[in-house]
Motif scaffolding. Structure first.
Motif, PDB file in Angstrom:
ATOM      1  N   VAL A 640       0.840  -1.176   0.055  1.00 29.74           N
ATOM      2  CA  VAL A 640      -0.074  -0.012   0.096  1.00 29.74           C
ATOM      3  C   VAL A 640       0.844   1.210  -0.089  1.00 29.74           C
ATOM      4  O   VAL A 640       0.659   2.233  -0.817  1.00 29.74           O
ATOM      5  N   ILE A 641       1.939   1.244   0.832  1.00 27.28           N
ATOM      6  CA  ILE A 641       2.739   2.461   0.866  1.00 27.28           C
ATOM      7  C   ILE A 641       3.428   2.704  -0.534  1.00 27.28           C
ATOM      8  O   ILE A 641       3.479   3.631  -0.824  1.00 27.28           O
ATOM      9  N   LYS A 642       3.974   1.548  -1.038  1.00 25.88           N
ATOM     10  CA  LYS A 642       4.485   1.728  -2.351  1.00 25.88           C
ATOM     11  C   LYS A 642       3.772   2.266  -3.353  1.00 25.88           C
ATOM     12  O   LYS A 642       4.077   3.191  -4.189  1.00 25.88           O
ATOM     13  N   TYR A 643       2.444   2.006  -3.480  1.00 28.08           N
ATOM     14  CA  TYR A 643       1.557   2.164  -4.361  1.00 28.08           C
ATOM     15  C   TYR A 643       1.088   3.945  -4.283  1.00 28.08           C
ATOM     16  O   TYR A 643       0.946   4.602  -5.248  1.00 28.08           O
ATOM     17  N   PHE A 644       0.774   3.888  -2.892  1.00 28.30           N
ATOM     18  CA  PHE A 644       0.220   5.380  -2.507  1.00 28.30           C
ATOM     19  C   PHE A 644       1.481   6.491  -2.216  1.00 28.30           C
ATOM     20  O   PHE A 644       1.025   7.580  -2.111  1.00 28.30           O
ATOM     21  N   ARG A 645       2.716   6.163  -2.441  1.00 27.81           N
ATOM     22  CA  ARG A 645       3.469   6.962  -2.027  1.00 27.81           C
ATOM     23  C   ARG A 645       3.550   8.349  -3.244  1.00 27.81           C
ATOM     24  O   ARG A 645       3.148   8.012  -4.342  1.00 27.81           O
ATOM     25  N   TYR A 646       3.779   9.322  -2.911  1.00 28.05           N
ATOM     26  CA  TYR A 646       3.510  10.517  -3.789  1.00 28.05           C
ATOM     27  C   TYR A 646       4.880  11.288  -3.690  1.00 28.05           C
ATOM     28  O   TYR A 646       5.622  11.389  -2.811  1.00 28.05           O
ATOM     29  N   VAL A 647       5.076  12.150  -4.768  1.00 27.72           N
ATOM     30  CA  VAL A 647       5.967  13.542  -4.539  1.00 27.72           C
ATOM     31  C   VAL A 647       5.596  14.830  -4.632  1.00 27.72           C
ATOM     32  O   VAL A 647       4.544  14.859  -5.152  1.00 27.72           O
ATOM     33  N   ALA A 648       6.047  15.477  -3.765  1.00 23.15           N
ATOM     34  CA  ALA A 648       5.592  16.822  -3.701  1.00 23.15           C
ATOM     35  C   ALA A 648       6.466  17.956  -4.378  1.00 23.15           C
ATOM     36  O   ALA A 648       7.611  17.677  -4.708  1.00 23.15           O
ATOM     37  N   LEU A 649       5.673  18.847  -4.787  1.00 22.83           N
ATOM     38  CA  LEU A 649       6.560  19.810  -5.713  1.00 22.83           C
ATOM     39  C   LEU A 649       6.819  21.114  -4.750  1.00 22.83           C
ATOM     40  O   LEU A 649       5.775  21.511  -3.930  1.00 22.83           O
ATOM     41  N   SER A 650       7.901  21.598  -4.720  1.00 20.25           N
ATOM     42  CA  SER A 650       8.191  22.925  -4.109  1.00 20.25           C
ATOM     43  C   SER A 650       8.900  23.762  -5.127  1.00 20.25           C
ATOM     44  O   SER A 650       9.587  23.649  -5.978  1.00 20.25           O
ATOM     45  N   GLY A 692       8.948   6.814 -11.650  1.00 19.00           N
ATOM     46  CA  GLY A 692       8.492   5.516 -11.134  1.00 19.00           C
ATOM     47  C   GLY A 692       7.429   5.950 -10.083  1.00 19.00           C
ATOM     48  O   GLY A 692       6.843   4.761  -9.639  1.00 19.00           O
ATOM     49  N   TYR A 693       6.862   7.086 -10.142  1.00 18.70           N
ATOM     50  CA  TYR A 693       5.816   7.315  -8.906  1.00 18.70           C
ATOM     51  C   TYR A 693       4.337   7.324  -9.837  1.00 18.70           C
ATOM     52  O   TYR A 693       4.571   7.619 -10.885  1.00 18.70           O
ATOM     53  N   ARG A 694       3.365   7.201  -9.163  1.00 18.60           N
ATOM     54  CA  ARG A 694       2.116   7.191  -9.519  1.00 18.60           C
ATOM     55  C   ARG A 694       1.329   8.701  -9.276  1.00 18.60           C
ATOM     56  O   ARG A 694       0.542   9.156 -10.021  1.00 18.60           O
ATOM     57  N   TRP A 695       1.632   9.096  -7.984  1.00 13.56           N
ATOM     58  CA  TRP A 695       1.140  10.315  -7.567  1.00 13.56           C
ATOM     59  C   TRP A 695       1.767  11.575  -7.420  1.00 13.56           C
ATOM     60  O   TRP A 695       3.133  11.282  -6.977  1.00 13.56           O
ATOM     61  N   ALA A 696       1.282  12.469  -7.606  1.00 11.84           N
ATOM     62  CA  ALA A 696       2.229  13.917  -7.543  1.00 11.84           C
ATOM     63  C   ALA A 696       1.275  14.795  -6.774  1.00 11.84           C
ATOM     64  O   ALA A 696       0.046  14.731  -6.820  1.00 11.84           O
ATOM     65  N   TRP A 697       1.694  15.932  -5.966  1.00 10.97           N
ATOM     66  CA  TRP A 697       1.045  16.969  -5.222  1.00 10.97           C
ATOM     67  C   TRP A 697       1.755  18.398  -5.435  1.00 10.97           C
ATOM     68  O   TRP A 697       2.799  18.307  -5.253  1.00 10.97           O
ATOM     69  N   SER A 698       0.824  18.940  -5.762  1.00 11.98           N
ATOM     70  CA  SER A 698       1.183  20.632  -6.024  1.00 11.98           C
ATOM     71  C   SER A 698       0.547  21.390  -5.097  1.00 11.98           C
ATOM     72  O   SER A 698      -0.759  21.275  -5.242  1.00 11.98           O
ATOM     73  N   ASP A 699       0.930  22.306  -4.523  1.00 14.51           N
ATOM     74  CA  ASP A 699       0.157  23.233  -3.604  1.00 14.51           C
ATOM     75  C   ASP A 699      -0.975  24.093  -4.473  1.00 14.51           C
ATOM     76  O   ASP A 699      -1.681  24.959  -4.157  1.00 14.51           O
ATOM     77  N   THR A 700      -0.358  24.226  -6.002  1.00 11.07           N
ATOM     78  CA  THR A 700      -1.245  24.994  -6.785  1.00 11.07           C
ATOM     79  C   THR A 700      -2.606  24.618  -7.146  1.00 11.07           C
ATOM     80  O   THR A 700      -3.654  25.103  -7.110  1.00 11.07           O
ATOM     81  N   CYS A 701      -2.586  23.260  -7.480  1.00  9.09           N
ATOM     82  CA  CYS A 701      -3.808  22.845  -7.877  1.00  9.09           C
ATOM     83  C   CYS A 701      -4.486  21.706  -6.838  1.00  9.09           C
ATOM     84  O   CYS A 701      -5.551  21.060  -7.387  1.00  9.09           O
ATOM     85  N   CYS A 702      -3.800  21.137  -6.183  1.00 10.09           N
ATOM     86  CA  CYS A 702      -4.343  20.167  -5.179  1.00 10.09           C
ATOM     87  C   CYS A 702      -4.994  20.546  -4.047  1.00 10.09           C
ATOM     88  O   CYS A 702      -5.307  19.874  -3.058  1.00 10.09           O
ATOM     89  N   ILE A 703      -5.334  21.765  -3.971  1.00  8.61           N
ATOM     90  CA  ILE A 703      -5.963  22.431  -2.996  1.00  8.61           C
ATOM     91  C   ILE A 703      -7.215  23.053  -3.271  1.00  8.61           C
ATOM     92  O   ILE A 703      -6.906  24.208  -4.195  1.00  8.61           O
TER      93      ILE A 703
END
Length: 1110
Positions: A640-650, A692-703
């Motif tokens: 689960v952790i491997k699949y749901f891991r995400y990369v954040a943008l700074s 190799g990641y499935r998920w990404a997070w950016s404070d611009t569009c993810c809030i």
């Protein structure tokens, strides 16, 4: 197409990606290859594990087929690379360059070292200018209007010959190396590779020819024309018969028609056909040897001897010497037959690939010479050393039957079973050769073995079970197969056992066949479905596997056998497992952002959508299929952790960044318009996917910033979200592609308030320049492991690199955190405070619109939670929130003043003086009052500050300090005259409204005082004192109550504290208000008192109290 037919590599000229790799079994694309500007040529190694690319960007590279990673290169050339070809063994790679620097280069394909550079001119439109010989010793090149043949060890030119049709030529060699096919403009011609002379006829086409390919049997050719047509021709209609012999028998280049009649047993017709073929110079020597064998079988031994001799005289060959040995054998000359067959080895004619086959033929000749034991022993040895044993087992069984006396023991029975399993192998070229040489009929062997296998099944099954116990799966499969070969009435049990053995060997397809056959044999048994589940799981068909497992559970529950039903309790149902998985997903989601970008689809997904997506993925089904006999919480959590891991943008916001609404309106990130800021987001998602990641997070569009509760939750959780990210990719828009050490320090990213926590919170970070290339070209996964980058950061923010690398909020003091925050700024005033929520582990509630009160709330909480009063050590303008707090964080850029350092000797000296002049009751009284002061606290924006108070007896204005500031001089009780400067207007007639306070109580203690800061023990519960004029002796007890030191009396501890008060110390000025509270008088410079005089009246001049400050 790869030689093993598993992979397809498509080169895409002028496109990105440059090439794509496809799995031919799943029909799925598995890799996109980037790294070239324009791709010109692709080739795959013989073992299908890697492929090479050549490009107009002057480079060639070698890539892993399974991972898509670059293994070698880019290998630089002086001009564009028009072709690339692996050697037959794949250990070398040849390239051809054009455009003014024409060369063939040969590289070591493991390390990229150049081995040879051979000048050779090519024309740019040539598609296939290079071809290796099968042994890799020669390289053919289509060079303008001629073909050149080079020695690949020295690069020397061995020969060359002219070809018609013009300079643009491509070449391909037949697999038997007998001929080369060359296209030049519109013409197609064929050439003998030995005589280098043209064979067949030249075929002209109406348009230019661009590509050629030979069929696997070298009997057909496909030609691609510039008009888009593909022409397929049979070479049997074009080339002499000897060049396109279809069979591929070892040692024998034999006419197809002759072979047909020979294998049918028509020796007379075979002899006649071989007599005709003897006139063909290419087949002369081999045809003589073959006719010698045929005549020996026809008992024409004298004529056979003559043919064998002539064959050897015409050309020394393996088949020639074998024919000679066989004819001598048939003539009764056994000793000379053995000597002749040995000549194959002594004359150096044995080829490595067929060496074992020659040893087998020699063993058969020994057998027919009467040396039965020696021959069988040699065959047994071969069976033990070769990988593919089928041929040798079949021959061994044939020898046993020829003896007409097989011992009925386990070894012979096992041998016969293995031989029977290998009988379908009899059509293989090696077995056909043995049949032709010795006249054996292996069809009769099949019948003979079947008669021997009419025995009891039990011994085989028992031996199979024993082999499984010892994990000898090969042996187990052999024994179960032997039992199954006897055509059981109900083979389900044995099929289940063999399926399990095959599964242990990961022979999943075979295991599935056995499981399905077991189900067909006994549909009501659950165990066939159990094996079907295991096989389908191994084949990664997880949905089908779960269905099989569910069916197994159903059969167990419905069984009439109580023992079987009891076994069902040891299994976990799919519904139970899914609930456990959901529980882990919920736990992981607690530390994940509310919304993430699915970089595969570009969609914004909340937690439920991510969960649903996971349940449609192979990872989920694999997990469901894996855990059938018990829950493995660690495995579930790991998957689960491997699949749901995400990369954040700074990053630094640059204007109207794409919002939550923008992405939803467009449909996905990939569908946003091509504005620069949209491209930034899209490129971020692409890099995340590439890594190799499935998920990404950016404070611009993810809030969704239109919903206040979502925004506030996001602000308070943001530190934890960065902390939980698998990695943070930091985009430096103002750092050029050719980045150099030091560029990072000058980036705007280093000045923004939010980026401090983004740097510190995540354990794994990667910096990217404006082109999304790794900073400094550092492609490592974690730039926090780069000493150079960490030192650059440490120098900039003045925090030790080891703290940056593994930061925890407790690693820095409150004052250090405030200093770090003071160097950064924010566009929105409140963000100065909100960006520090995580670093300070704060619980303040964000509320945009509160202005500078946001900072006040943060500092209030810091004081209230920690009792830390270094927050009050600043100079500058007071906050409207509370006069003891600063208006901005900028004041913390300067370190707070510190008391002069003292050593024990100095303290001891002062204590000795004080002991002679200061009464014990006065000393212990002030000491007791100080240690009983409580921590600082806030209530309704009012600071309740415990402190030591010095009253002001006299106040006077010295002069204007410049601008709106005034310089004052005051006389402080027990201290003397003190000067200070402030913009506040103070009335000289009201000096008693001013007090100087020393709130840094902790500075007065040292370890020798015996204070246990971790385990305070409060004795009193008195109320706070708001007015310093009240009796200080009734001050409440502090949580920092001293633990008596065994070696120091009360009086000495008091004297040691007072001695430290004799050192200069910093104070705050407070002005009393109309209702008895106080306000801080803000000063532009630190106010330092020189320390109390040893003659001070402690009871009169030094007070302690908790002062209420507005």
């Amino acid at each position: 197409m790869s030689p093993d037919r598993r992979w397809l590599v498509l080169g895409l000229y002028g496109h990105h990606p440059n090439a794509t790799v496809w799995d031919t079994q799943t029909h799925q694309k598995v890799h996109d290859i980037h790294g070239h500007s324009h791709l010109d040529s692709v080739d795959i190694s013989a073992d299908s594990t890697k492929f090479a690319t050549a490009s107009a960007d002057y480079t060639a590279s070698i890539w892993s087929m399974t991972t898509g990673k670059r293994l070698v290169g880019p290998l630089q050339h002086e001009c564009y690379v028009m072709a690339v070809r692996f050697s037959p063994t794949g250990d070398r790679m040849a390239t051809a360059t054009g455009g003014g620097n024409y060369h063939i280069r040969i590289f070591d394909s493991e390390n990229g070292h150049q081995l040879l550079s051979i000048p050779c001119r090519f024309i740019s439109e040539t598609a296939l200018p290079l071809a290796w010989s099968a042994d890799g010793r020669q390289l053919f090149a289509a060079s303008y209007n001629e073909v050149k043949r080079f020695d690949t060890s020295s690069g020397s030119l061995l020969s060359k010959w002219s070809v018609p049709g013009g300079p643009r030529s491509s070449i391909i060699l037949s697999r038997n190396l007998k001929f080369a096919t060359i296209i030049a403009h519109e013409s197609l011609s064929f050439w003998d590779t030995v005589t280098e002379k043209q064979i067949g006829t030249v075929i002209n086409h109406a348009s230019d020819l661009r590509s050629i390919a030979l069929s696997p049997k070298d009997d057909c050719i496909a030609v691609g024309e510039s008009n888009g047509k593909i022409t397929l021709r049979s070479l049997r209609d074009i080339l002499p018969h000897s060049y396109v012999i279809q069979n591929q028998l070892p040692f024998m280049d034999i006419d197809d028609a002759a072979l047909k009649y020979w294998t049918q047993g028509d020796l007379t017709r075979t002899e006649a056909l071989l007599t005709e073929v003897i006139t063909d110079p290419n087949l002369h020597a081999h045809a003589l040897a073959q006719r010698a064998l045929v005549r020996s079988h026809l008992k024409q031994t004298d004529m056979a001897m003559v043919d064998a001799k002539k064959s050897i005289e015409a050309q020394r060959s393996v088949i020639g010497y074998i024919a000679d040995a066989v004819t001598r054998l048939r003539n009764g000359d056994h000793e000379s037959a053995i000597r002749v067959v040995d000549l194959v080895f002594t004359q150096g004619l044995a080829i490595h690939d067929n060496n074992n086959l020659l040893l087998l033929i020699k063993a058969i000749i020994l057998f027919e010479c009467g040396k039965h034991h020696d021959a069988i022993s040699r065959v047994d040895d071969l069976i033990n050393i070769v990988d593919d044993k089928s041929l040798y087992i079949v021959v061994r069984a044939q020898l046993s039957f020829l003896l007409e006396g097989i011992l009925v023991d386990d070894r012979e029975m096992e041998l016969l079973v293995r031989a029977r399993d290998a009988i379908p192998f009899q059509s293989c070229p090696h077995l056909v050769v043995i049949s032709l040489i010795f006249g054996w009929d292996f069809d009769k062997l099949d019948v003979a073995i079947a008669l021997w296998l009419q025995k009891s099944i039990k011994p085989f099954e028992d031996r199979g079970d024993a082999a499984m116990q010892s994990k000898n799966t090969d042996e187990a499969i052999l024994q179960y197969s032997s039992a199954l070969s006897l055509n059981l009435s109900n083979p389900a049990g044995l099929l289940v056992k063999r399926s399990k053995a095959r599964a242990m060997m990961e022979s999943w397809e075979e295991a599935l066949k056995d499981a399905d056959n077991a189900i067909n044999a006994d549909p009501g048994s659950p165990w066939g479905y159990e094996r079907r589940h295991a096989a389908l799981h191994g084949l990664q068909r997880y949905d089908d596997a779960v269905d099989a497992f569910t069916r197994m559970l159903s059969l167990i529950e419905g069984s009439d056998d109580q023992d079987i039903r009891q076994l069902g309790t040891s299994y976990i149902s799919p519904s139970q497992l899914e609930e456990s998985i959901d529980s882990v997903i919920r736990g992981v989601s607690k530390t994940s952002p509310l919304v993430l970008v699915d970089v595969k689809s570009g969609l914004l997904c909340d937690g439920q959508k991510r969960s649903d997506t996971f349940k449609s993925e192979p990872e989920f089904n694999e997990l469901r299929s894996s855990l059938t006999e018990g829950l493995d919480d660690e495995l579930i959590r790991r998957v689960v952790i491997k699949y749901f891991r995400y990369v954040a943008l700074s990053h630094v916001w640059q204007g109207k960044e794409p919002s939550f609404q923008d992405v939803n309106l467009a449909g996905s990130v990939s569908q946003l318009d091509s504005s620069p800021l949209n491209k930034k987001l899209r490129r971020f998602c692409e890099v995340v996917s590439t890594e190799g990641y499935r998920w990404a997070w950016s404070d611009t569009c993810c809030i969704d910033k239109t919903i206040s509760t979502v925004l506030n939750q996001s602000l308070t959780m943001m530190y934890k979200w960065y902390e939980a990210a698998a990695s943070t990719f930091i985009y430096l828009e103002d750092v050029d592609a050719l980045s150099a050490l030091g560029n990072l320090k000058g980036s705007r990213w280093m000045t923004r308030a939010w980026t401090a926590q983004e740097l510190l919170a995540t354990k794994v970070i990667r910096f990217y320049d404006r082109n999304w290339e790794p900073y400094l070209g550092d492609t490592s996964l974690n730039h926090k492991e780069s000493p150079e980058i960490m030192q650059e950061l440490a120098d900039k923010i003045e925090v030790a690199s080891k703290i940056i690398t593994a930061f925890h909020p407790d690693d820095l003091s409150i004052r250090e955190k405030l200093r770090l925050a003071s160097t950064r700024n924010a566009t929105v005033e409140e963000d100065v405070a909100y960006s520090l929520i995580g670093i300070f582990k704060s619980d303040i509630r964000p509320h945009y619109g509160e202005g500078d009160s946001a900072l006040g709330h943060l500092l209030e909480e810091i004081v209230a939670r920690s009792g830390e009063v270094t927050v009050l050590a600043w100079t500058g303008k007071s906050s409207a929130y509370n006069s003891c707090l600063p208006a901005t964080l900028a004041v913390y850029s300067r370190p707070p003043g510190s008391s002069p350092a003292t050593n024990d000797a100095e303290v001891d000296t002062r204590v000795a003086v004080l002991r002679n002049s200061l009464p014990q009751t006065d000393a212990t009284s002030i000491y007791d009052r100080v240690i009983r002061l409580p921590p600082a606290r806030f209530a309704n924006r009012r600071l309740h500050l415990p402190c030591i108070i010095f009253t002001v007896k006299k106040l006077g204005i010295q002069n204007s300090g410049g601008g709106r500031e005034f310089r004052y001089r005051v006389r402080v009780s027990g201290i003397g005259d003190v000067d200070f400067q402030t913009a506040d207007h103070l009335a000289p007639t009201e000096p008693r409204k001013l007090i100087f306070v020393h709130p840094w109580v902790r500075d007065l203690y040292d370890p020798l005082d015996g204070f246990d800061w971790e385990n305070p023990d409060s004795e009193d519960e008195d109320e706070d004192v708001s007015d310093p004029e009240t009796d200080a002796g009734s001050a409440p007890s502090s949580p920092l109550v001293a633990v008596p030191a065994a070696t120091m009396d009360h009086y000495t501890r008091a004297l040691r504290m007072i001695s430290r008060m004799q050192q200069p110390f910093h104070v705050l000025i407070l002005q009393k208000q109309i209702n008895g509270e106080f306000k801080r008088v803000a000063a532009e410079h630190e106010i330092i008192l020189p320390g109390i005089d040893c003659r001070i009246n402690l009871a009169k001049d030094v007070r302690t109290a908790v002062v209420e400050i507005l």
